[in-house]
Design an enzyme around this catalytic site. Structure first.
Site, PDB file in Angstrom:
ATOM      1  N   LEU A 101      61.319  77.882  15.424  1.00 18.38           N
ATOM      2  CA  LEU A 101      61.107  76.442  15.364  1.00 18.38           C
ATOM      3  C   LEU A 101      60.206  76.060  16.528  1.00 18.38           C
ATOM      4  CD1 LEU A 101      64.704  75.038  14.636  1.00 18.38           C
ATOM      5  CD2 LEU A 101      62.769  75.086  13.055  1.00 18.38           C
ATOM      6  N   ASP A 102      59.317  75.098  16.302  1.00 13.60           N
ATOM      7  CA  ASP A 102      58.469  74.610  17.384  1.00 13.60           C
ATOM      8  C   ASP A 102      59.334  74.131  18.549  1.00 13.60           C
ATOM      9  OD1 ASP A 102      56.311  74.985  15.667  1.00 13.60           O
ATOM     10  OD2 ASP A 102      56.398  72.923  14.927  1.00 13.60           O
ATOM     11  N   THR A 103      58.771  74.165  19.725  1.00 15.97           N
ATOM     12  CA  THR A 103      59.505  73.707  20.909  1.00 15.97           C
ATOM     13  C   THR A 103      59.988  72.272  20.742  1.00 15.97           C
ATOM     14  OG1 THR A 103      58.167  75.172  22.289  1.00 15.97           O
ATOM     15  CG2 THR A 103      59.383  73.419  23.412  1.00 15.97           C
ATOM     16  N   ASP A 104      59.170  71.419  20.131  1.00  5.77           N
ATOM     17  CA  ASP A 104      59.523  70.012  19.954  1.00  5.77           C
ATOM     18  C   ASP A 104      60.400  69.751  18.735  1.00  5.77           C
ATOM     19  OD1 ASP A 104      58.109  69.297  22.198  1.00  5.77           O
ATOM     20  OD2 ASP A 104      56.260  68.877  21.103  1.00  5.77           O
ATOM     21  N   THR A 105      60.753  70.812  17.983  1.00  5.35           N
ATOM     22  CA  THR A 105      61.578  70.665  16.792  1.00  5.35           C
ATOM     23  C   THR A 105      62.994  71.152  17.080  1.00  5.35           C
ATOM     24  OG1 THR A 105      59.677  70.981  15.333  1.00  5.35           O
ATOM     25  CG2 THR A 105      61.848  71.322  14.367  1.00  5.35           C
TER      26      THR A 105
END
Length: 250
Positions: free
Chosen positions: A114-118
């Site tokens: 998962l993306d860091t911001d997700t």
């Protein structure tokens, strides 16, 4: 899935005993299930009581549901908080997945990322074959995301999503999409895809004029995030793991 199963010197166990020790039902009820033709081993219905199986390798189904094999592998669900990097180490000193599994003895790795911001659902395991298949696009395991985006999403935009959107690196198939809530300046949308390309959901919604403010993955195949708190772990249930093994042909 690790379970304390007592086997004989040949590494085998009576089928009804294995079913009972795995929590399917009582020993008597498991015998009834066998006699009723509800138990399948390696593709064949087994009705003979006393049949022995290897609990590590036998593919067992009860009433059509897969019973995971006995193994030393672990399968965990993490609710990854926003801001955590989907790696086990980070040269920049940011929080990583290892912060949440530091007390576990296994060498774990993540299934996809998962993306860091997700935030949201991430699977962790020490089963390399399982992890590879779960992340491989050919098995088309569905993933559900909920996004808060800029602007009010119109019905036509949902139709555009379902018709397919082409990005710089190719078309994206959205299996399902629905708007959960709207306000004057924002919307919350749920969408289901099976791809894992880099930042695919953010790029997809940005292409349609609705940049993502917040994004969370709430489901991976049959596994739901539910009420699992951010930063918390749980083990996959037998039903969940059995369904995933079936999805990826293990």
């Amino acid at each position: 899935m690790t379970r304390d199963i007592a086997v004989d010197d040949d590494g085998q166990i009576r089928l009804q005993k294995l079913l009972a020790q795995s929590g399917v039902a009582s020993r008597r009820r498991c015998e009834e299930l066998m006699l009723d033709g509800e138990v399948e081993v390696d593709g064949e219905i087994v009705t003979r009581l006393g049949t022995k199986v290897d609990p590590r390798t036998a593919v067992i189904k009860v009433s059509g549901k897969r019973l995971p094999p006995v193994s030393e592998h672990v399968y965990l669900v993490l609710n990854k908080p926003r801001g955590v990097v989907s790696t086990m180490a980070d040269p920049e000193g940011r929080r990583t997945l290892s912060d949440f599994v530091a007390e576990r003895p296994e060498r774990l790795f993540h299934v996809g990322r998962l993306d860091t911001d997700t935030s949201g659902l991430l699977l962790l395991t020490n089963d390399g074959d399982f992890a590879h298949r779960m992340a491989h696009p050919s098995f088309e395991v569905e993933k559900t995301y909920v996004a808060e985006v800029v602007g009010r999403i119109a019905k036509g935009t949902v139709a555009d999503l379902l018709a397919g959107v082409t990005l710089d690196d190719g078309p994206v198939e959205v299996r399902r999409a629905r708007v959960l809530d709207t306000a004057a300046d924002k919307s919350i949308i749920e969408l289901v895809i099976h791809e894992g390309r880099n930042r695919i959901v953010r790029r997809l919604l940005d292409e349609l004029g609705h940049p993502v403010r917040q994004l969370s993955r709430t489901r991976f195949g049959p596994v739901e995030l539910g009420t699992l708190r951010g930063g918390s772990l749980r083990e996959l249930g037998d039903d969940e793991l059995g369904q995933l093994l079936e999805l990826v042909g293990l």
